[in-house]
Design an enzyme around this catalytic site. Structure first.
Site, PDB file in Angstrom:
ATOM      1  N   HIS A  12       0.576  -1.268   0.066  1.00 36.03           N
ATOM      2  CA  HIS A  12      -0.008  -0.164  -0.160  1.00 36.03           C
ATOM      3  C   HIS A  12       0.916   1.342  -0.028  1.00 36.03           C
ATOM      4  O   HIS A  12       0.292   2.252   0.189  1.00 36.03           O
ATOM      5  CB  HIS A  12      -0.982   0.036   1.112  1.00 36.03           C
ATOM      6  N   HIS A  59      -2.460   4.885   9.522  1.00 36.19           N
ATOM      7  CA  HIS A  59      -1.138   5.202   9.673  1.00 36.19           C
ATOM      8  C   HIS A  59      -1.367   6.594  10.645  1.00 36.19           C
ATOM      9  O   HIS A  59      -0.914   7.620  10.063  1.00 36.19           O
ATOM     10  CB  HIS A  59      -0.223   5.589   8.544  1.00 36.19           C
ATOM     11  N   HIS A 196      10.040  -3.433   4.565  1.00 36.02           N
ATOM     12  CA  HIS A 196      10.430  -2.282   4.617  1.00 36.02           C
ATOM     13  C   HIS A 196      10.605  -1.509   5.898  1.00 36.02           C
ATOM     14  O   HIS A 196      10.150  -2.059   6.675  1.00 36.02           O
ATOM     15  CB  HIS A 196       9.624  -1.405   3.653  1.00 36.02           C
ATOM     16  N   GLU A 243       3.644  -5.052   8.981  1.00 36.11           N
ATOM     17  CA  GLU A 243       2.215  -4.903   8.456  1.00 36.11           C
ATOM     18  C   GLU A 243       1.770  -6.163   7.713  1.00 36.11           C
ATOM     19  O   GLU A 243       0.701  -6.399   7.416  1.00 36.11           O
ATOM     20  CB  GLU A 243       2.431  -3.935   7.115  1.00 36.11           C
TER      21      GLU A 243
HETATM   22  C1  DHB Z   1       6.174   3.810   2.768  1.00 34.25           C
HETATM   23  C2  DHB Z   1       5.553   2.580   2.895  1.00 34.25           C
HETATM   24  C3  DHB Z   1       4.553   2.250   3.886  1.00 34.25           C
HETATM   25  O1  DHB Z   1       3.728   1.254   4.052  1.00 34.25           O
HETATM   26  C4  DHB Z   1       4.079   3.380   4.421  1.00 34.25           C
HETATM   27  O2  DHB Z   1       2.843   3.463   5.070  1.00 34.25           O
HETATM   28  C5  DHB Z   1       4.528   4.701   4.376  1.00 34.25           C
HETATM   29  C6  DHB Z   1       5.542   4.707   3.424  1.00 34.25           C
HETATM   30  C7  DHB Z   1       7.305   3.977   1.749  1.00 34.25           C
HETATM   31  O3  DHB Z   1       7.960   2.917   1.293  1.00 34.25           O
HETATM   32  O4  DHB Z   1       7.572   5.064   1.834  1.00 34.25           O
HETATM   33 FE    FE Z   2       2.265   1.461   5.580  1.00 34.50          FE
END
Ligand code: DHB
Ligand code: FE
Length: 315
Positions: A12, A59, A196, A243
Site C-alpha cells: 500500500h 497510519h 520495508h 504490516e
Molecule cells: C512507505 C511505505 C508504507 O507502508 C507507508 O505506510 C509509508 C511509507 C514507503 O515506502 O515510503
Molecule cells: Fe504502511
C-alpha cells in the site's frame, strides 16, 4: 448465502497513490510497478465481486496515539478519504456495506474476537492504494466498483496482534460471511508490506528472500507463517514489515488449499518491496469451470478469453 471467493494481497505504499493522483504512472520507475497489476485489474473486472473486505492499517490518520484499537471494523455507510498531510487523496468516498459489516461484527464478537465497531471512520492510503491497484484509477466524482467492509488492524504501535491471532480472525470472518443470509460474492484483501523500514539506521531495508518465502508459504503452507514471532518480522523484514501480519487475516479467511492465480513482486517502490498475490478458493474455480462448460459453447468461451485480452491491452 454469502461466500468468500478469493483473497488478494497487495502493498500500500503511499507514493503509489501519489503517482496515480499526479499522472506519473507512465514514468519508467512507476510503469514497472503498475504493469504488475494489469492482469489483476482484468481479473477483477471479470470477477465483479459484490463486496470487498479490506484488511489494512491506519497510519495515525483516522486513529491518533490517543486511541489504538487492535481490530476496528468499519460498519458505516461511507468512509471518506483521510487527510494525510497533503489533503485527502482525490479518490471517491468508499461506500460501506453496513448490513454485512454488522453481521460480521456480531458473529466474530460472539466468537470471542473483540472488535471495535466504527460507525464513523476515515480511510488512508493503507486502504485506498490497494483499491486503486486492483480497481484502477477511479474519478473522485465517480464510484468505486463495489462496497467495502474495512477492517483496520493496529500494526503501528506495539503490541500488534500475532500472526496466529490474525489468521484465526480470518477464519472467524469466513464463518461470519458464510452465515450471512443473502447471496454475495465476497473478496478479501490483505494489505501492507512487504519488507520495508522507513526510519532509523536500517532505513531502506528490503529482504527479497524473506518476502518470496512469505509469498510461497502464504500460498502453500500458511500455518508455517502463523508461528513467526514479531521480532522475526522486525529483524528480517524491517520495522514496518510487521504490516505483513495483515495478509494472514486474508489467508485465514480462505480454504486450506487454494489456487494461486497470480503473483507479482518488484523492488522498490519508495522504500518498500511491492508484493502482490491472488489466491482463489478451489471450490470457486471448480464451480466456475463447471458453469462455463454447461452454459457456454466452446466458441463463446474463446470470445470471452479474447475479451479479457483486449481489456488487458486497454488497461
Ligand atoms: C512507505 C511505505 C508504507 O507502508 C507507508 O505506510 C509509508 C511509507 C514507503 O515506502 O515510503
Ligand atoms: Fe504502511
Amino acid at each position: 448465502m454469502a461466500k468468500i471467493i478469493a483473497g488478494i494481497g497487495a502493498s500500500h505504499v503511499p507514493a503509489i497513490g501519489a503517482a496515480i493522483d499526479n499522472g506519473k504512472t507512465e514514468e519508467p520507475y512507476w510503469k514497472r510497478v503498475f504493469a504488475g497489476f494489469e492482469k489483476s485489474q482484468a481479473w477483477m473486472r471479470e470477477l465483479k465481486p459484490d463486496v470487498a473486505i479490506i484488511v489494512y492499517n491506519d497510519h495515525a490518520t483516522a486513529f491518533s496515539v490517543e486511541m489504538i484499537p487492535t481490530f476496528a471494523l468499519g460498519c458505516a455507510a461511507e468512509f471518506p478519504p483521510a487527510d494525510e498531510g497533503w489533503g485527502p487523496r482525490p479518490v471517491p468516498v468508499v461506500e460501506g456495506h453496513p448490513a454485512l459489516a454488522s453481521h460480521i461484527a456480531q458473529s466474530v464478537i460472539l466468537d470471542e474476537f473483540d472488535l471495535t465497531i466504527c460507525n464513523k471512520m476515515e480511510v488512508d492510503h493503507g486502504m485506498t492504494v490497494p483499491m486503486n491497484l486492483l480497481f484502477g484509477k477511479v474519478d473522485k466524482n465517480s464510484h468505486w466498483p463495489c462496497p467495502v467492509v474495512p477492517l483496520a488492524v493496529n500494526v503501528v504501535m506495539y503490541p500488534p496482534p500475532t500472526g496466529h491471532r490474525c489468521y484465526m480472525l480470518g477464519r472467524a470472518i469466513r464463518k461470519a460471511v458464510e452465515s450471512y443470509p443473502h447471496d454475495l460474492r465476497v473478496v478479501i484483501f490483505g494489505t501492507g508490506g512487504l519488507s520495508h523500514q522507513i526510519s532509523g539506521p536500517r532505513a531502506g531495508l528490503i529482504n527479497s528472500k524473506w518476502d518470496k518465502n512469505f509469498l510461497d508459504n502464504l500460498s502453500k503452507d500458511p500455518k508455517k507463517l502463523m508461528k513467526i514471532p514479531h521480532v522475526d518480522y522486525m529483524r528480517e523484514a524491517g520495522a514496518e514489515g510487521i504490516e505483513m501480519v495483515m495478509w494472514l487475516v486474508m489467508r485465514g479467511a480462505l480454504d486450506d488449499k487454494v489456487d494461486e492465480v497470480y503473483r507479482f513482486y518488484t523492488v522498490p517502490a519508495s522504500n518498500t518491496a511491492v508484493g502482490h498475490i491472488i489466491l482463489q478458493n478451489k471450490k470457486y474455480g471448480a464451480a466456475k469451470k463447471a458453469a462455463t462448460k454447461s452454459t457456454r459453447p466452446a466458441v463463446k468461451h474463446k470470445r470471452a478469453a479474447a475479451r479479457v485480452k483486449v481489456d488487458r491491452k486497454r488497461s
